[in-house]
Design a protein around this motif. Structure first.
Motif, PDB file in Angstrom:
ATOM      1  N   VAL A 383      49.840  45.586  29.099  1.00 49.98           N
ATOM      2  CA  VAL A 383      50.756  45.888  30.197  1.00 49.98           C
ATOM      3  C   VAL A 383      50.834  44.717  31.169  1.00 49.98           C
ATOM      4  CG1 VAL A 383      51.178  47.408  32.158  1.00 49.98           C
ATOM      5  CG2 VAL A 383      50.393  48.378  29.994  1.00 49.98           C
ATOM      6  N   ASN A 384      49.666  44.230  31.611  1.00 49.14           N
ATOM      7  CA  ASN A 384      49.652  43.128  32.572  1.00 49.14           C
ATOM      8  C   ASN A 384      50.373  41.901  32.039  1.00 49.14           C
ATOM      9  OD1 ASN A 384      48.203  44.737  34.292  1.00 49.14           O
ATOM     10  ND2 ASN A 384      46.270  43.650  34.055  1.00 49.14           N
ATOM     11  N   LYS A 385      50.162  41.597  30.764  1.00 42.47           N
ATOM     12  CA  LYS A 385      50.767  40.400  30.164  1.00 42.47           C
ATOM     13  C   LYS A 385      52.222  40.602  29.750  1.00 42.47           C
ATOM     14  CE  LYS A 385      47.186  37.728  30.457  1.00 42.47           C
ATOM     15  NZ  LYS A 385      47.202  36.575  31.374  1.00 42.47           N
ATOM     16  N   ALA A 562      53.621  41.719  34.060  1.00 47.10           N
ATOM     17  CA  ALA A 562      53.646  42.710  35.130  1.00 47.10           C
ATOM     18  C   ALA A 562      52.588  42.384  36.167  1.00 47.10           C
ATOM     19  CB  ALA A 562      53.412  44.112  34.568  1.00 47.10           C
ATOM     20  N   TYR A 563      51.574  41.622  35.772  1.00 44.13           N
ATOM     21  CA  TYR A 563      50.540  41.183  36.712  1.00 44.13           C
ATOM     22  C   TYR A 563      49.975  39.870  36.207  1.00 44.13           C
ATOM     23  CZ  TYR A 563      46.373  40.955  39.592  1.00 44.13           C
ATOM     24  OH  TYR A 563      45.418  40.546  40.482  1.00 44.13           O
ATOM     25  N   GLU A 564      50.149  38.824  36.982  1.00 48.28           N
ATOM     26  CA  GLU A 564      49.667  37.503  36.592  1.00 48.28           C
ATOM     27  C   GLU A 564      49.522  36.670  37.852  1.00 48.28           C
ATOM     28  OE1 GLU A 564      47.856  35.534  34.441  1.00 48.28           O
ATOM     29  OE2 GLU A 564      49.281  36.252  32.933  1.00 48.28           O
ATOM     30  N   PRO A 565      48.298  36.562  38.401  1.00 45.12           N
ATOM     31  CA  PRO A 565      48.123  35.821  39.651  1.00 45.12           C
ATOM     32  C   PRO A 565      48.688  34.405  39.601  1.00 45.12           C
ATOM     33  CG  PRO A 565      46.161  37.067  39.142  1.00 45.12           C
ATOM     34  CD  PRO A 565      47.052  37.186  37.949  1.00 45.12           C
ATOM     35  N   TRP A 566      48.575  33.736  38.457  1.00 46.99           N
ATOM     36  CA  TRP A 566      49.233  32.437  38.293  1.00 46.99           C
ATOM     37  C   TRP A 566      49.981  32.418  36.978  1.00 46.99           C
ATOM     38  CZ3 TRP A 566      51.337  28.852  40.897  1.00 46.99           C
ATOM     39  CH2 TRP A 566      51.690  27.637  40.317  1.00 46.99           C
TER      40      TRP A 566
END
Length: 678
Positions: A383-385, A562-566
């Motif tokens: 999901v995050n990726k 969906a979520y990736e600090p950098w």
């Protein structure tokens, strides 16, 4: 998108964009002017480097040199230890740090068997020898040497004392001094506690031996300690509590709670100010890790993160707004091959063709010259990726290519790391038979060529006669071997959507999503999927190439996180001359969107996901992918040229100054702190 008309107009800015700009204003990489201490030191005052220094290591001079008579220690669990993105950050940044600090720059990590593979021991002298000796007297075994990467930086690896009594004492001190209660047995927390204490002893020894009695020309007067992530930062609260004269910088690359919230579809940046970090940590059963991270953030002289969007998490979940944003750069020179990058793309694409022939051609064939290679990669966080969104877009693209009648095939690779039992037997067998078929073909050409030469010299073998003559030159043995190998290569089943036997495959969300979307690799499917649950490496029997070569051979990187600090993967694509798609929920994507309004014209597209529904984003991503599929070869070449030219703008030479300002600010705050005591 990637060229005029590629994806149409850029989306209108909405309320979420205003929040992003406000966060950028609050969390700026540009510190106030009075924080820029130590500029342009006198070259004559630069200290000579200490023991064990290779001839190529020199202290820098000029305006970019670090504060005179200061030393920088950079501490992370991924020093000499490739685990995730921080390894790439630290390793690629070394030349830029050495340009400013010379041999006054030292990396620190825990000693492990894995780390030992990239480490070469050396004998310390001068100030460093005294530090190692002090640590030995305190029961800490510190290994001094060089990291075997570009720049060969000074490196200290600390052995951890895992004795139960030692660990219990340290956990009690953590609770007594900082109110952080630790569970009885927890590998990550225990490692953070042990490494935190060892680094505390190292930095305290370095600070106490700096500029004091018995100083030598290599002895600095000040020490800066830069810690990465809560796993490596637990020394910070104790250093501040005990008044150790060391300037501290703490960088969080991703907040712990941010990852959990995003993985469970609960991270809404526009509502983040309603979140209570302590409450959320209890929900996800990570109160100890959260409190450690929070303690590190609040105790550091300079608190930093890697992107404005992660800065919002820090502000609302950790309760401290970062002092600076330190964007992650790349050692672009390491990837650059100059004008040869098109030729290298072609050579690397041949290796992907080879995989494709082994995986698909036993079942059916298609034109490799009309085949495009798209890929996504990263940690196994589907999901995050954005693996789920990418697959949804691929299913839509599969239908759209058919509807538009495009003569193109797309193979979409998902490259991640997942527990497996190894490659599927069918995958190994097909690769082995393909290798055998190549060997047979090469032997036939070699033998027949040797026989053809005298025939040609005699004047025979004109075009009309060549086929008959060539057939007569082939031995019956090789004819039979050729036919048998071809037959062994064929199979009646469809190509598998996965290359390995995944442990727990019935519950694997990626596999289940592929099946749910009907991406079964049928002959009439223009979009075909290859789920590769193991990072690509040269020793893989399915590949035999480096991951970097795989990326060079692809046409497009797809990373709608969906979520990736950098997010290093799209940046790596740029450095290798490969266009990429990222999202506005990735730090890199937000950075590009904010600073480069024309990014969609030179090879990096930023998909809007913030404040937007999943299927709306998937539909837009599919339109972009279809537009790329409609590009002719010259259009793809122009795009590769454009993205490769822009890569230099993301090198450490451009982005390292943000780190320099954070280090200077920490030194200034330490100076003010020392002055206030007197």
């Amino acid at each position: 998108m990637f060229a005029p008309g590629w994806a149409g107009a850029r989306p209108n800015r909405r309320k979420s964009d205003v929040h992003a700009r406000n966060a950028q204003n609050r969390v700026s990489g540009d510190l106030p002017e009075h924080h820029a201490a130590g500029r342009a030191p006198d070259p004559a005052r630069q200290p000579r480097s200490g023991g064990g220094v290779a001839p190529q290591h020199r202290d820098p001079v000029g305006a970019e040199a670090g504060p005179s008579r200061a030393a920088l220690f950079e501490i992370a669990t991924e020093v000499c230890n490739k685990v995730g993105g921080i390894y790439q950050v630290i390793r690629s940044k070394i030349p830029a740090m050495q340009e400013r600090w010379g041999d006054r720059y030292t990396l620190v990590g825990p000693y492990t068997e894995q780390a030992a593979m990239e480490f070469e021991a050396d004998v310390p002298t001068g100030w460093y020898a005294r530090i190692i000796e002090r640590l030995a007297g305190e029961g800490v075994n510190a290994r001094y040497g060089r990291w075997l990467v570009r720049g060969s930086p000074r490196t200290i690896l600390l052995e951890l004392d895992w004795s139960p009594d030692r660990l219990a004492d340290l956990k009690y001190m953590l609770w007594q001094h900082h109110g952080v209660e630790c569970p009885g047995m927890h590998e990550h927390v225990d490692r953070a506690v042990l490494f935190g204490r060892a680094t505390y002893q190292l930095i305290r020894a370095a600070a106490e031996l700096a500029g004091g009695e018995g100083s030598t020309p290599d002895t600095p007067e000040r020490v800066i300690a830069h810690f990465h992530e809560w796993l490596a930062g637990l020394a910070i609260p104790d250093l501040r509590r005990d008044g150790v004269d060391a300037a501290t910088v703490f960088t969080t690359h991703a907040t712990l709670l941010g990852r959990y919230l995003a993985s469970n579809h609960e991270l809404d940046y526009d509502k983040l100010h309603y979140s209570n970090g302590e409450h959320q940590s209890q929900r996800y059963n990570v109160p100890t890790e959260f409190r450690i991270e929070k303690a590190c953030a609040h105790a550091a002289h300079s608190f930093t993160t890697v992107s404005p969007i992660t800065g919002e998490e820090c502000q609302h979940l950790l309760g401290r707004t970062p002092d600076a944003v330190l964007p992650n750069g790349l050692d672009v020179e390491r990837f650059s091959v100059g004008p040869d990058f098109h030729a290298m793309h072609g050579e690397c694409k041949k290796e992907i063709h080879r995989f494709t022939m082994a995986h698909f051609f036993p079942s059916y064939q298609f034109d490799l010259d009309r085949t495009l290679y798209f890929f996504t990669s990263g940690r196994y966080e589907p999901v995050n990726k954005g693996f789920d969104l990418a697959l949804e877009a691929m299913a839509r693209l599969n239908a759209q290519i058919r509807d538009f009648g495009l003569d193109v095939n797309v193979i979409f690779f998902i490259v991640t790391n997942r527990p497996t039992e190894g490659p599927l037997p069918g995958s190994l067998e097909s690769r082995g038979v393909l290798n055998e078929l190549q060997s047979v073909c090469e032997r036939i050409v070699q033998d027949a060529g040797a026989k053809l030469f005298p025939v040609a010299a005699a004047g025979s073998g004109m075009p009309g006669e060549l086929a008959e003559i060539w057939s007569g030159l082939l031995d019956d043995y090789w004819k039979m071997r050729y036919r048998k190998t071809q037959q062994a290569f064929k199979r009646d089943s469809l190509p598998a959507v996965v290359t390995h036997k995944v442990i727990g495959e019935d519950t694997d969300p990626v596999l289940n999503h592929i099946r749910q979307l009907g991406l079964h690799n049928r002959p009439d499917d223009p979009v075909k999927v290859v789920y590769h649950p193991e990072f690509i490496r040269p020793e893989s029997p399915l590949w035999g190439i480096e991951y970097e070569q795989f990326v060079r051979g692809c046409h497009l990187g797809v990373f709608p996180s969906a979520y990736e600090p950098w997010g290093y993967t799209p940046l790596e694509c740029m450095a290798l001359g490969v266009p990429a798609i990222t999202s506005d929920l990735a730090g890199f994507g937000a950075y590009v969107r904010e600073r480069f309004p024309d990014h969609d014209r030179w090879g990096v597209n930023v998909l809007r996901r913030r404040g937007r529904g999943f299927h709306d984003s998937a539909a837009e991503l599919a339109r972009w992918l279809l537009a790329y599929c409609r590009l002719e070869r010259h259009g793809r070449i122009d795009l590769r040229n454009a993205v490769e030219r822009r890569a230099a703008g993301f090198g450490w030479s451009r982005l390292a100054p943000a780190y320099h300002r954070a280090h200077d600010a920490a030194l200034e705050r330490l100076g003010a702190e020392i002055a206030s005591r007197g």
